[in-house]
Design a protein around this motif. Structure first.
Motif, mmCIF file in Angstrom:
data_model
loop_
_atom_site.group_PDB
_atom_site.id
_atom_site.type_symbol
_atom_site.label_atom_id
_atom_site.label_comp_id
_atom_site.label_asym_id
_atom_site.label_seq_id
_atom_site.Cartn_x
_atom_site.Cartn_y
_atom_site.Cartn_z
ATOM 1 N N MET A 1 0.852 -1.177 0.000
ATOM 2 C CA MET A 1 0.000 0.000 0.000
ATOM 3 C C MET A 1 0.895 1.236 0.000
ATOM 4 N N PRO A 2 0.741 2.113 -0.972
ATOM 5 C CA PRO A 2 1.521 3.351 -0.938
ATOM 6 C C PRO A 2 1.157 4.172 0.300
ATOM 7 N N PRO A 3 2.149 4.764 0.982
ATOM 8 C CA PRO A 3 1.881 5.490 2.226
ATOM 9 C C PRO A 3 0.883 6.621 2.081
ATOM 10 N N GLU A 4 0.788 7.238 0.865
ATOM 11 C CA GLU A 4 -0.155 8.343 0.710
ATOM 12 C C GLU A 4 -1.593 7.841 0.671
ATOM 13 N N ARG A 5 -1.755 6.556 0.489
ATOM 14 C CA ARG A 5 -3.093 5.960 0.517
ATOM 15 C C ARG A 5 -3.328 5.341 1.883
ATOM 16 N N GLY A 6 -4.494 4.787 2.058
ATOM 17 C CA GLY A 6 -4.798 4.146 3.329
ATOM 18 C C GLY A 6 -5.519 5.082 4.263
ATOM 19 N N LEU A 7 -5.869 4.545 5.388
ATOM 20 C CA LEU A 7 -6.645 5.296 6.378
ATOM 21 C C LEU A 7 -5.724 5.951 7.401
ATOM 22 N N ALA A 8 -5.998 7.202 7.690
ATOM 23 C CA ALA A 8 -5.313 7.870 8.796
ATOM 24 C C ALA A 8 -5.820 7.252 10.089
ATOM 25 N N ILE A 9 -5.066 7.400 11.140
ATOM 26 C CA ILE A 9 -5.443 6.772 12.412
ATOM 27 C C ILE A 9 -6.787 7.297 12.926
ATOM 28 N N GLY A 10 -7.066 8.575 12.694
ATOM 29 C CA GLY A 10 -8.360 9.134 13.102
ATOM 30 C C GLY A 10 -9.517 8.513 12.343
ATOM 31 N N ALA A 11 -9.321 8.290 11.040
ATOM 32 C CA ALA A 11 -10.361 7.646 10.226
ATOM 33 C C ALA A 11 -10.573 6.206 10.675
ATOM 34 N N LEU A 12 -9.474 5.527 11.004
ATOM 35 C CA LEU A 12 -9.586 4.154 11.491
ATOM 36 C C LEU A 12 -10.326 4.124 12.828
ATOM 37 N N ALA A 13 -10.040 5.081 13.681
ATOM 38 C CA ALA A 13 -10.734 5.177 14.969
ATOM 39 C C ALA A 13 -12.226 5.399 14.755
ATOM 40 N N GLU A 14 -12.549 6.262 13.821
ATOM 41 C CA GLU A 14 -13.960 6.538 13.533
ATOM 42 C C GLU A 14 -14.664 5.301 12.987
ATOM 43 N N ARG A 15 -14.003 4.568 12.106
ATOM 44 C CA ARG A 15 -14.608 3.381 11.493
ATOM 45 C C ARG A 15 -14.781 2.237 12.488
ATOM 46 N N THR A 16 -13.882 2.122 13.463
ATOM 47 C CA THR A 16 -13.931 0.991 14.399
ATOM 48 C C THR A 16 -14.583 1.329 15.730
ATOM 49 N N GLY A 17 -14.657 2.613 16.047
ATOM 50 C CA GLY A 17 -15.181 3.015 17.348
ATOM 51 C C GLY A 17 -14.142 2.939 18.456
ATOM 52 N N LEU A 18 -12.903 2.656 18.091
ATOM 53 C CA LEU A 18 -11.813 2.588 19.071
ATOM 54 C C LEU A 18 -11.175 3.953 19.262
ATOM 55 N N ALA A 19 -10.611 4.157 20.423
ATOM 56 C CA ALA A 19 -9.826 5.366 20.667
ATOM 57 C C ALA A 19 -8.509 5.267 19.900
ATOM 58 N N VAL A 20 -7.988 6.411 19.499
ATOM 59 C CA VAL A 20 -6.705 6.450 18.801
ATOM 60 C C VAL A 20 -5.623 5.764 19.640
ATOM 61 N N SER A 21 -5.657 5.984 20.954
ATOM 62 C CA SER A 21 -4.656 5.359 21.830
ATOM 63 C C SER A 21 -4.766 3.835 21.799
ATOM 64 N N ALA A 22 -5.978 3.309 21.684
ATOM 65 C CA ALA A 22 -6.165 1.856 21.601
ATOM 66 C C ALA A 22 -5.584 1.327 20.291
ATOM 67 N N ILE A 23 -5.776 2.061 19.219
ATOM 68 C CA ILE A 23 -5.233 1.635 17.925
ATOM 69 C C ILE A 23 -3.713 1.626 17.991
ATOM 70 N N ARG A 24 -3.126 2.648 18.593
ATOM 71 C CA ARG A 24 -1.665 2.657 18.753
ATOM 72 C C ARG A 24 -1.202 1.468 19.581
ATOM 73 N N TYR A 25 -1.948 1.148 20.636
ATOM 74 C CA TYR A 25 -1.598 0.012 21.487
ATOM 75 C C TYR A 25 -1.651 -1.289 20.693
ATOM 76 N N TYR A 26 -2.716 -1.492 19.936
ATOM 77 C CA TYR A 26 -2.837 -2.715 19.147
ATOM 78 C C TYR A 26 -1.742 -2.795 18.091
ATOM 79 N N GLU A 27 -1.357 -1.661 17.544
ATOM 80 C CA GLU A 27 -0.245 -1.653 16.600
ATOM 81 C C GLU A 27 1.046 -2.063 17.310
#
Length: 159
Positions: A1-27
């Motif tokens: 996946m080219p880095p300019e594509r894909g979901l930003a962490i905020g968009a991923l948080a919005e789509r999953t309902g997770l907090a940004v901090s939780a996404i960072r933790y899972y990463e």
């Protein structure tokens, strides 16, 4: 996946309902991965939505992150998982759920003699101490004090 594509962490948080901090933790736990764009911002593949959804569902069933990581490691990292990939994972997950159900049923069936006891070394404890095996290690809540059931069985065999 080219880095300019894909979901930003905020968009991923919005789509999953997770907090940004939780996404960072899972990463950080290796459950999802991100590329970085030229500005250093994380960009996640859309497949991360499904992975994180699976993580949330599995955690509701009491599955540890280590177990979840092992299950997710079977998914391909270089492409979006197919329905067949998810089916293979779900079959393994189903086996774990079935084992947990059997354990909970056994606990439910033996629990009536255990409620309120707390000592785990009573002679009548069918659940944790059949035939008062823990007594060989001394008095008190032997298993809570660090003795394992295996060490109790070993001392029984030596007696």
């Amino acid at each position: 996946m080219p880095p300019e594509r894909g979901l930003a962490i905020g968009a991923l948080a919005e789509r999953t309902g997770l907090a940004v901090s939780a996404i960072r933790y899972y990463e950080a736990q290796g459950l999802i991965t991100a590329d970085r764009n030229a500005g250093g911002q994380r960009r996640f593949a859309r497949a991360a939505i499904r992975r994180l959804s699976f993580v949330m569902i599995a955690q509701q069933f009491g599955v540890s992150l280590a177990e979840i990581r092992a299950l997710l490691s079977e998914l391909p990292g270089n492409r979006t998982p197919t329905p067949a990939d998810w089916t293979r994972i779900s079959l393994r997950f189903r086996q774990q759920i079935d084992q947990r159900i059997a354990t909970l049923e056994r606990l439910r069936d033996d629990l009536d003699g255990c409620i309120g006891c707390g000592c785990l070394s009573l002679p009548k404890c069918r659940l944790y101490n059949p035939d008062d095996r823990a007594h060989a290690k001394g008095s008190g809540p032997r298993y809570l004090m660090g003795d394992s059931a295996a060490s109790v069985l070993t001392s029984d065999a030596q007696s």
